[in-house]
Write a protein that holds these residues in place. Structure first.
Motif, PDB file in Angstrom:
ATOM      1  N   SER A 178       0.829  -1.208   0.000  1.00  0.00           N
ATOM      2  CA  SER A 178       0.000   0.000   0.000  1.00  0.00           C
ATOM      3  C   SER A 178       0.859   1.251   0.000  1.00  0.00           C
ATOM      4  O   SER A 178       0.507   2.254  -0.640  1.00  0.00           O
ATOM      5  CB  SER A 178      -0.924   0.003   1.222  1.00  0.00           C
ATOM      6  N   THR A 179       2.011   1.213   0.685  1.00  0.00           N
ATOM      7  CA  THR A 179       2.905   2.375   0.687  1.00  0.00           C
ATOM      8  C   THR A 179       3.475   2.613  -0.699  1.00  0.00           C
ATOM      9  O   THR A 179       3.535   3.754  -1.170  1.00  0.00           O
ATOM     10  CB  THR A 179       4.048   2.162   1.693  1.00  0.00           C
ATOM     11  N   CYS A 180       3.868   1.543  -1.382  1.00  0.00           N
ATOM     12  CA  CYS A 180       4.404   1.689  -2.740  1.00  0.00           C
ATOM     13  C   CYS A 180       3.345   2.244  -3.686  1.00  0.00           C
ATOM     14  O   CYS A 180       3.620   3.114  -4.510  1.00  0.00           O
ATOM     15  CB  CYS A 180       4.913   0.340  -3.246  1.00  0.00           C
ATOM     16  N   CYS A 181       2.120   1.763  -3.567  1.00  0.00           N
ATOM     17  CA  CYS A 181       1.046   2.266  -4.424  1.00  0.00           C
ATOM     18  C   CYS A 181       0.728   3.718  -4.110  1.00  0.00           C
ATOM     19  O   CYS A 181       0.494   4.532  -5.012  1.00  0.00           O
ATOM     20  CB  CYS A 181      -0.205   1.407  -4.254  1.00  0.00           C
ATOM     21  N   ALA A 182       0.710   4.073  -2.812  1.00  0.00           N
ATOM     22  CA  ALA A 182       0.381   5.449  -2.428  1.00  0.00           C
ATOM     23  C   ALA A 182       1.450   6.419  -2.877  1.00  0.00           C
ATOM     24  O   ALA A 182       1.153   7.583  -3.183  1.00  0.00           O
ATOM     25  CB  ALA A 182       0.199   5.533  -0.908  1.00  0.00           C
ATOM     26  N   ARG A 183       2.686   5.975  -2.918  1.00  0.00           N
ATOM     27  CA  ARG A 183       3.791   6.858  -3.331  1.00  0.00           C
ATOM     28  C   ARG A 183       4.054   6.777  -4.827  1.00  0.00           C
ATOM     29  O   ARG A 183       5.062   7.280  -5.309  1.00  0.00           O
ATOM     30  CB  ARG A 183       5.074   6.499  -2.570  1.00  0.00           C
ATOM     31  N   SER A 184       3.147   6.120  -5.558  1.00  0.00           N
ATOM     32  CA  SER A 184       3.221   6.068  -7.022  1.00  0.00           C
ATOM     33  C   SER A 184       4.520   5.460  -7.507  1.00  0.00           C
ATOM     34  O   SER A 184       5.146   5.947  -8.446  1.00  0.00           O
ATOM     35  CB  SER A 184       3.047   7.477  -7.619  1.00  0.00           C
TER      36      SER A 184
END
Length: 205
Positions: A178-184
């Motif tokens: 989720s962190t990787c997705c949120a940080r694009s």
């Protein structure tokens, strides 16, 4: 820690969540309905955060992580899982009833937190919600915190001992993803779609 709270915020949230859990058990023995138990617990969690900011124990930016950490015990995770299981099994009426319970639970949490924010306004406090850090240490810290939270939730729900390690690993992986997705890290597809794709669309009328 998962939502960016510092050591003091973690300690206050831990103490507040324990107090909320104990208070809920006492009121439950007295026959108080679950809706009001959740409302009181959320109100206590938010008021504790407001008072901690008022006396200078917490920074204003740490109030939101404290409230978030304290109300975790009030979230209807088991009810949501049961509703999904009933819906998959074809028990639509039971699943609908459980979903309604979840909605009432969410309303009680929102109402309790709103009460705490009202107290903050009365005390002329402006609580800020700061974004969590984006450094590598912050990402790793949040991933580990997610693993601990998943592990603790499994224990609280009386999960099997053999399931604890997979649950913790899943929590760490979900937080990392989720962190990787949120940080694009992986860019999302463009929207609206490019003209080349829009030209192929056929809309009725």
């Amino acid at each position: 820690m998962l939502v960016g709270g510092g050591p003091t915020a973690v300690a206050v949230a831990f103490a507040s969540s324990v107090a909320v859990d104990r208070l809920g058990r006492v009121l439950s023995r007295r026959g108080v309905p679950g809706f009001f138990l959740t409302f009181v617990g959320a109100a206590v969690a938010s008021v504790v955060a407001v008072l901690a900011v008022r006396v200078g124990l917490l920074h204003r930016g740490d109030a939101a992580p404290v409230v978030a950490g304290a109300i975790v015990a009030l979230l209807p995770g088991r009810a949501i899982v049961s509703a999904v299981e009933d819906a998959i099994a074809g028990f639509v009426v039971t699943a609908s009833g459980r979903v309604l319970t979840v909605l009432f639970n969410a309303a009680a949490i929102v109402g309790g937190v709103g009460l705490g924010l009202g107290v903050a306004r009365r005390l002329d406090l402006t609580l800020s919600v700061d974004a969590a850090g984006t450094s590598a240490l912050d990402v790793v810290t949040r991933a580990l915190a997610a693993g601990v939270a998943a592990l603790a939730t499994s224990v609280a729900n009386r999960g099997r001992v053999s399931h604890l390690l997979p649950v913790a690993v899943t929590g760490v992986g979900a937080s990392w993803w989720s962190t990787c997705c949120a940080r694009s890290v992986w860019p999302a597809p463009p929207w609206p779609p490019p003209a080349r794709l829009r030209s192929r669309a056929r809309w009725p009328g």
